[in-house]
Scaffold this motif. Structure first.
Motif, short mmCIF file in Angstrom:
data_model
loop_
_atom_site.label_atom_id
_atom_site.label_comp_id
_atom_site.label_asym_id
_atom_site.label_seq_id
_atom_site.Cartn_x
_atom_site.Cartn_y
_atom_site.Cartn_z
N HIS A 289 -25.42 -15.08 26.16
CA HIS A 289 -23.93 -16.13 25.03
C HIS A 289 -24.39 -15.01 24.04
O HIS A 289 -23.31 -15.39 22.99
N GLY A 290 -25.86 -14.81 23.58
CA GLY A 290 -25.10 -13.48 22.28
C GLY A 290 -25.75 -14.58 21.10
O GLY A 290 -25.16 -14.33 20.34
N LEU A 291 -26.31 -15.99 21.66
CA LEU A 291 -26.28 -16.49 20.47
C LEU A 291 -27.67 -16.86 19.44
O LEU A 291 -28.16 -17.03 18.82
N THR B 251 -21.80 -10.08 29.21
CA THR B 251 -21.76 -10.54 27.95
C THR B 251 -20.54 -11.35 26.98
O THR B 251 -19.45 -10.54 26.55
N LYS C 42 -17.57 -11.81 25.19
CA LYS C 42 -17.43 -11.42 23.82
C LYS C 42 -16.74 -12.54 22.87
O LYS C 42 -17.75 -11.66 21.71
N ASP C 43 -16.55 -13.92 23.03
CA ASP C 43 -16.19 -14.05 21.39
C ASP C 43 -17.37 -14.80 20.83
O ASP C 43 -18.27 -15.04 21.94
N ARG C 44 -17.56 -15.08 19.63
CA ARG C 44 -19.05 -15.83 18.43
C ARG C 44 -18.06 -17.25 18.81
O ARG C 44 -17.26 -18.02 18.02
N TYR C 45 -19.39 -17.92 18.64
CA TYR C 45 -19.35 -19.16 18.39
C TYR C 45 -18.90 -19.41 16.27
O TYR C 45 -19.74 -18.75 16.04
N SER C 46 -18.37 -20.66 16.45
CA SER C 46 -17.33 -20.69 14.71
C SER C 46 -18.32 -22.13 14.82
O SER C 46 -19.15 -22.00 13.35
N ARG D 104 -18.34 -21.68 28.26
CA ARG D 104 -17.40 -19.49 28.41
C ARG D 104 -18.26 -19.58 29.66
O ARG D 104 -18.26 -18.77 30.84
#
Length: 210
Positions: free
Chosen positions: A57-59, A85, A87-91, A102
């Motif tokens: 998740h890259g979090l 991975t 690609k988009d990011r949590y906002s 996701r």
């Protein structure tokens, strides 16, 4: 335990006929699940392909390294897992729900590509936590039934064969076999509803007067 697994993973079973996409987070539940799928593949004749997928998740800063460690764990069990991975990011909004959607979409797309079923490692304690959270939200009767062993995401079958197995049984098994796994720090972060629920249920269990 083996009998329950055999009913799901035997090649002649009416429940499972396709290849399997395994949601492999690297935590104890998913590692246990992959180990037993492999065991049953060897001993009960399931001949389908097993495709472990780890979603990064890259979090957290350590998520990339944890994904690589999970890949090493899968390799020791006998599988070449794939790391995907996000690609988009949590906002904004519910972080865990964002991650869940996701992760679900990734597993769905892989399963659709391979005409496979998805297998997830939800276990008995997850079931109790889910029912409690739904109870607190005044869910209807259907909601209080909890997590089902067999469901569908669109046309893809989703199997959760560990729902009768308790967390302590999983941890005891992994320890006895000296099988390593990842401890996700977010599982101890009380800003998340499920983590808070886990603590409440533990306190309720300790309080015999409740």
């Amino acid at each position: 335990m083996i009998i329950d697994f055999k009913s799901l993973f035997n090649k002649s079973s009416a429940i499972i006929k396709n290849d399997l996409v395994v949601g492999l987070s690297g935590g104890p539940d998913s590692v246990f699940l992959l180990y037993y799928i492999n065991y049953l593949k060897i001993h009960f004749g399931f001949l389908g392909s097993v495709i472990p997928i780890t979603v990064d998740h890259g979090l957290r800063n350590e998520s990339g390294n944890e994904a690589l460690k999970t890949k090493q764990i899968a390799a020791r069990i006998g599988y070449n897992s794939k790391i995907i991975t996000i690609k988009d990011r949590y906002s904004s909004g519910n972080l865990q729900n964002w991650a869940r959607i996701r992760r679900r979409d990734i597993l769905y797309n892989v399963a659709k590509k391979h005409s496979a079923d998805i297998v997830l490692g939800h276990q008995y304690d997850d079931q109790i936590e889910t029912i409690y959270m739904r109870l607190m939200k005044s869910s209807g009767f259907d909601g209080l039934i909890g997590i089902k062993e067999v469901t569908k995401w669109k046309e893809i079958k989703v199997l959760r064969p560990l729902l009768k197995i308790k967390k302590k049984e999983i941890l005891s098994f992994l320890e006895s076999k000296k099988i390593s796994y990842i401890n996700d720090k977010s599982n101890f972060d009380y800003k998340f509803e499920r983590v808070k629920t886990r603590k409440i249920l533990k306190l309720l269990k300790q309080n015999k007067n409740c």
